[in-house]
Design a protein around this motif. Sequence first.
Motif, short mmCIF file in Angstrom:
data_model
loop_
_atom_site.label_atom_id
_atom_site.label_comp_id
_atom_site.label_asym_id
_atom_site.label_seq_id
_atom_site.Cartn_x
_atom_site.Cartn_y
_atom_site.Cartn_z
N ALA A 192 -4.25 8.37 -8.72
CA ALA A 192 -5.52 8.26 -8.62
C ALA A 192 -6.05 6.91 -8.85
O ALA A 192 -7.15 6.42 -8.04
CB ALA A 192 -6.26 9.46 -9.35
N ARG A 247 -0.50 10.63 2.59
CA ARG A 247 -1.59 9.58 2.60
C ARG A 247 -3.14 9.89 2.11
O ARG A 247 -3.36 11.13 2.28
CB ARG A 247 -1.79 9.04 4.30
N LYS A 248 -3.81 9.19 1.83
CA LYS A 248 -5.28 9.56 1.82
C LYS A 248 -5.97 9.82 3.01
O LYS A 248 -5.73 9.42 3.98
CB LYS A 248 -6.23 8.09 1.41
N GLU A 274 -8.05 11.01 6.12
CA GLU A 274 -9.56 10.01 6.74
C GLU A 274 -10.60 10.63 6.24
O GLU A 274 -10.71 11.80 6.07
CB GLU A 274 -9.18 10.24 8.30
N LEU A 330 -5.07 4.53 -6.01
CA LEU A 330 -5.83 4.91 -4.96
C LEU A 330 -7.38 4.48 -4.78
O LEU A 330 -7.79 3.80 -3.97
CB LEU A 330 -6.05 6.48 -4.50
N ARG A 331 -7.91 4.25 -6.16
CA ARG A 331 -9.27 3.81 -6.28
C ARG A 331 -9.13 2.42 -6.08
O ARG A 331 -9.88 1.61 -5.53
CB ARG A 331 -9.86 4.20 -7.83
N TYR A 375 1.00 -1.19 0.09
CA TYR A 375 -0.09 0.03 -0.13
C TYR A 375 0.83 1.33 -0.24
O TYR A 375 0.21 2.53 0.63
CB TYR A 375 -0.92 0.12 1.23
N ARG A 422 -6.50 2.39 -0.34
CA ARG A 422 -5.54 3.29 0.51
C ARG A 422 -4.31 3.36 -0.01
O ARG A 422 -3.89 2.46 -0.69
CB ARG A 422 -5.72 2.76 2.17
N GLU A 477 0.02 5.42 0.69
CA GLU A 477 0.91 6.24 1.20
C GLU A 477 1.88 6.39 0.39
O GLU A 477 2.39 5.26 -0.28
CB GLU A 477 1.25 5.86 2.71
N CYS A 536 0.92 14.19 -5.87
CA CYS A 536 0.50 13.81 -4.86
C CYS A 536 -0.96 14.30 -4.52
O CYS A 536 -2.11 13.74 -4.12
CB CYS A 536 1.43 13.30 -3.84
N GLY A 596 -5.28 13.49 -4.51
CA GLY A 596 -6.04 13.41 -3.22
C GLY A 596 -5.31 12.92 -2.07
O GLY A 596 -5.92 12.62 -0.91
N LEU A 597 -4.06 12.84 -2.20
CA LEU A 597 -3.23 12.49 -0.99
C LEU A 597 -2.94 13.86 -0.10
O LEU A 597 -2.95 14.74 -0.74
CB LEU A 597 -1.83 11.86 -1.41
#
Length: 172
Positions: free
Chosen positions: A102, A149-150, A152, A105-106, A78, A110, A112, A126, A130-131
């Motif tokens: 992206a 990271r994404k 929360e 991520l999808r 990840y 998650r 990083e 990044c 969306g990070l």
Amino acid sequence: MMISSIFDTTAGKWQSWLAGLQQFVREHGERRITVSAYRQLARLTPEMLAVPGTSLMIATVRGQAGRQLAGFCFVAGYGRDACIVAVHPLYRGRGTGTALLAAQLRRLGRLECLVAADNAASLKMCFNAGLAAVDLLRGPTGKPTLLLRKPEAVISNETNPREGEPLCQNPY
């Protein structure tokens, strides 16, 4: 541009495919890919692509000789073990890296990445994917490095008080 996920390939083609990706990183990685991440890529096997948190995405464009590699993104653990994004100079600044991240991520849910604080282009990529920066660390080369990271998820509406509910009413 087309983004594709590589799940499996025949054993005979895999070694030449992987050698091509390694050559692509050497030519277009701007010497910003860590030795550790490069070694993770070099050890990649088709079976490892089935491991949760491991993914390989490629961006291709149509050329005179058919589909050509414009960039790729490899993630292991990840992103904790490796997160490589390499884009050919002709396709930089066009959202290729952002689209690859992206898509990762999808696919993974998650992600990083560690990015040196002086690498403005990678940080922009990044952030656009969306990070968000969550920590400042000392990277493998000793440089200040951001952990991205994404973010929360925002607290759901079920736990947020709504207008007119007792917690939102003025007590006076």
